[in-house]
Design an enzyme around this catalytic site. Structure first.
Site, PDB file in Angstrom:
ATOM      1  N   GLN A  11       0.815  -1.215   0.000  1.00  0.00           N
ATOM      2  CA  GLN A  11       0.000   0.000   0.000  1.00  0.00           C
ATOM      3  C   GLN A  11       0.853   1.271   0.000  1.00  0.00           C
ATOM      4  O   GLN A  11       0.647   2.178  -0.811  1.00  0.00           O
ATOM      5  CB  GLN A  11      -0.919   0.025   1.234  1.00  0.00           C
ATOM      6  N   ASP A  36      15.305 -10.051  -2.102  1.00  0.00           N
ATOM      7  CA  ASP A  36      14.999 -10.585  -0.770  1.00  0.00           C
ATOM      8  C   ASP A  36      15.839  -9.823   0.247  1.00  0.00           C
ATOM      9  O   ASP A  36      17.045 -10.032   0.347  1.00  0.00           O
ATOM     10  CB  ASP A  36      15.311 -12.081  -0.727  1.00  0.00           C
ATOM     11  N   THR A  62       3.634  -7.958   8.045  1.00  0.00           N
ATOM     12  CA  THR A  62       2.621  -7.178   8.755  1.00  0.00           C
ATOM     13  C   THR A  62       1.400  -7.999   9.182  1.00  0.00           C
ATOM     14  O   THR A  62       0.449  -7.432   9.720  1.00  0.00           O
ATOM     15  CB  THR A  62       2.133  -6.007   7.878  1.00  0.00           C
ATOM     16  N   THR A 101       5.956   1.137  13.552  1.00  0.00           N
ATOM     17  CA  THR A 101       4.564   0.914  13.931  1.00  0.00           C
ATOM     18  C   THR A 101       4.251   1.339  15.359  1.00  0.00           C
ATOM     19  O   THR A 101       5.141   1.394  16.222  1.00  0.00           O
ATOM     20  CB  THR A 101       4.238  -0.592  13.779  1.00  0.00           C
ATOM     21  N   TYR A 125       5.202  -9.099  16.398  1.00  0.00           N
ATOM     22  CA  TYR A 125       5.264  -8.061  15.369  1.00  0.00           C
ATOM     23  C   TYR A 125       5.909  -6.790  15.919  1.00  0.00           C
ATOM     24  O   TYR A 125       6.855  -6.248  15.348  1.00  0.00           O
ATOM     25  CB  TYR A 125       3.862  -7.766  14.837  1.00  0.00           C
TER      26      TYR A 125
END
Length: 280
Positions: A11, A36, A62, A101, A125
């Site tokens: 996104q 990678d 994610t 995040t 995460y």
């Protein structure tokens, strides 16, 4: 200027491409099939051969719940990948943008969190993303670490999920005890580009302005679209997940406010534009 975007098909990667497409910047676009980032030899070879001025790392694992059972994979993508990119960038004098995040915080305190608040992740995460931050900071002084939250743009996201569910349901239950800020990739990409243009290195929070729950978010989506559907608030306990979500993870764009200026919009304004673009 030459910019490498990893995770270019996600996104945020797509939105950064779109905004840079209006400039004379040369873009190098890669996804996992092209590069990678967990392979240090491949990263070093690609960067030394192509010599980007800036690397914008949009690649990440994610899938928050899957990370709980995929510790090694999450660590490779969210921690080792950024390490490889930061080190390779440093070797040629390039800059690196690392996307992070709100999950680096535990979300237990009802306060808008600044870059100076202490992280305390409660999920795989969040912890792997935090370790990625630390390695980028340690390995390349020319870094921009940008934490964001509740992101939506060109791809799968909460907005599209709600719109899809509304076609098949007369009633939905949405969690009302997780608080944050929906953030458009448009606003995030604008800030990233501005930081890079001004060479404003450091750690930044970047979300749209305002506060809401997922329940409030859903209500606003349906109100803008004039969709008549019953939405019932519920608790996180009614929808148990493998990973623990932060209860209150509102990020304050404090460093943007103090340095370059906060150019993000109110979340409702950004959402309205996004939904209009979907219609178009």
């Amino acid at each position: 200027m030459k910019i490498l975007i990893t995770g270019a098909n996600g996104q945020l990667g797509r939105e950064i491409q779109k905004q840079y497409g209006k400039t004379d910047v040369e873009l190098l676009l890669t996804d996992v099939t092209d590069l990678d980032i967990t392979d240090v030899l491949a990263v070093n070879k690609y960067v030394s051969e192509n010599k980007p001025d800036v690397i914008i790392n949009c690649a990440a694992h994610t899938q928050v719940d899957k990370c709980e059972s995929q510790l090694d994979l999450a660590t490779k993508i969210n921690t080792i990948g950024p390490k490889n990119l930061a080190s390779a960038a440093f070797s040629i004098g390039a800059e690196i943008v690392q996307i992070s995040t709100d999950y680096v915080f535990d979300g237990e305190v009802d306060k808008n969190l600044t870059e100076f608040d202490k992280p305390n992740p409660k999920s795989v995460y969040g912890s792997t993303k935090l370790e990625g931050e630390k390695l980028v900071r340690a390995l390349n002084p020319k870094h921009y670490i940008v934490r964001t939250a509740w992101l939506y743009g060109d791809g799968g996201n909460f907005v599209k999920t709600m719109l899809k569910l509304s076609k098949d349901h007369d009633e939905l239950k949405v969690v009302n005890d997780q608080i944050g800020t929906p953030t458009s990739t448009v606003d995030l990409a604008r800030v990233i580009i501005k930081l890079v243009r001004e060479k404003n290195y450091g750690l930044f929070h970047c979300t749209c302005k305002g506060v809401c729950s997922w329940y409030d978010f859903a209500l606003e989506i349906f109100a803008i679209r004039n969709i008549n559907i019953k939405v019932t608030p519920c608790t996180s306990e009614e929808f148990p997940t493998a990973a623990k979500r932060p209860k209150y993870s509102v990020l304050r764009n404090y460093m943007l406010e103090l340095t370059t200026g906060d150019i993000t919009r109110d979340w409702k304004e950004a959402l309205k534009e996004y939904l209009a673009d979907l219609d178009a």
